[in-house]
Design a protein around this motif. Structure first.
Motif, PDB file in Angstrom:
ATOM      1  N   MET A 171      -8.281   0.648  -3.271  1.00  0.00           N
ATOM      2  CA  MET A 171      -7.596  -0.408  -2.530  1.00  0.00           C
ATOM      3  C   MET A 171      -8.653  -1.220  -1.806  1.00  0.00           C
ATOM      4  O   MET A 171      -9.578  -0.655  -1.230  1.00  0.00           O
ATOM      5  CB  MET A 171      -6.637   0.173  -1.502  1.00  0.00           C
ATOM      6  CG  MET A 171      -5.513   0.964  -2.074  1.00  0.00           C
ATOM      7  SD  MET A 171      -4.529   1.662  -0.746  1.00  0.00           S
ATOM      8  CE  MET A 171      -2.968   1.028  -1.190  1.00  0.00           C
ATOM      9  N   LEU A 213       0.409   3.305  -3.427  1.00  0.00           N
ATOM     10  CA  LEU A 213      -0.563   4.402  -3.295  1.00  0.00           C
ATOM     11  C   LEU A 213      -0.102   5.686  -3.993  1.00  0.00           C
ATOM     12  O   LEU A 213      -0.880   6.265  -4.755  1.00  0.00           O
ATOM     13  CB  LEU A 213      -0.892   4.658  -1.825  1.00  0.00           C
ATOM     14  CG  LEU A 213      -1.939   5.734  -1.567  1.00  0.00           C
ATOM     15  CD1 LEU A 213      -3.268   5.384  -2.237  1.00  0.00           C
ATOM     16  CD2 LEU A 213      -2.140   5.935  -0.075  1.00  0.00           C
ATOM     17  N   SER A 265       0.838  -1.201   0.000  1.00  0.00           N
ATOM     18  CA  SER A 265       0.000   0.000   0.000  1.00  0.00           C
ATOM     19  C   SER A 265       0.868   1.246   0.000  1.00  0.00           C
ATOM     20  O   SER A 265       0.621   2.189  -0.753  1.00  0.00           O
ATOM     21  CB  SER A 265      -0.925   0.004   1.212  1.00  0.00           C
ATOM     22  OG  SER A 265      -1.814  -1.087   1.147  1.00  0.00           O
TER      23      SER A 265
END
Length: 85
Positions: free
Chosen positions: A53, A41, A37
């Motif tokens: 996500m 991201l 992540s």
């Protein structure tokens, strides 16, 4: 990004869990979703397109599983990081 990883290694009384099993559970259940992540991201947002996500977790975030304290805690971690993002 779909975060869906997990391992259940801590069946038994918490104080009897082997440290190496706790470490393995944390390494598998916490690190991939957190690090992927963090890595992806910024790239997803930079594209300027719709993105998302998904964190797949476990019903153990709502219902305690007997003799699975570490597993339940790891799945709650994933729920909290997903909600905070």
């Amino acid at each position: 990004l779909v975060n869906n990883v997990g391992v259940l290694t801590d069946i038994g009384i918490f104080m009897n869990n082997k440290p190496e099993d706790i470490h393995k559970l944390c390494t598998v259940n916490l690190m991939p979703a957190t690090m992927l992540s963090r890595l992806l991201l910024p790239k997803m947002l930079a594209r300027g397109k719709r993105c998302g996500m998904i964190f797949l977790s476990s019903s153990s975030t709502m219902f305690r599983l007997k003799n699975s304290a570490n597993y339940c805690a790891s799945k709650l971690f994933n729920q909290f990081i997903a909600n905070s993002l």
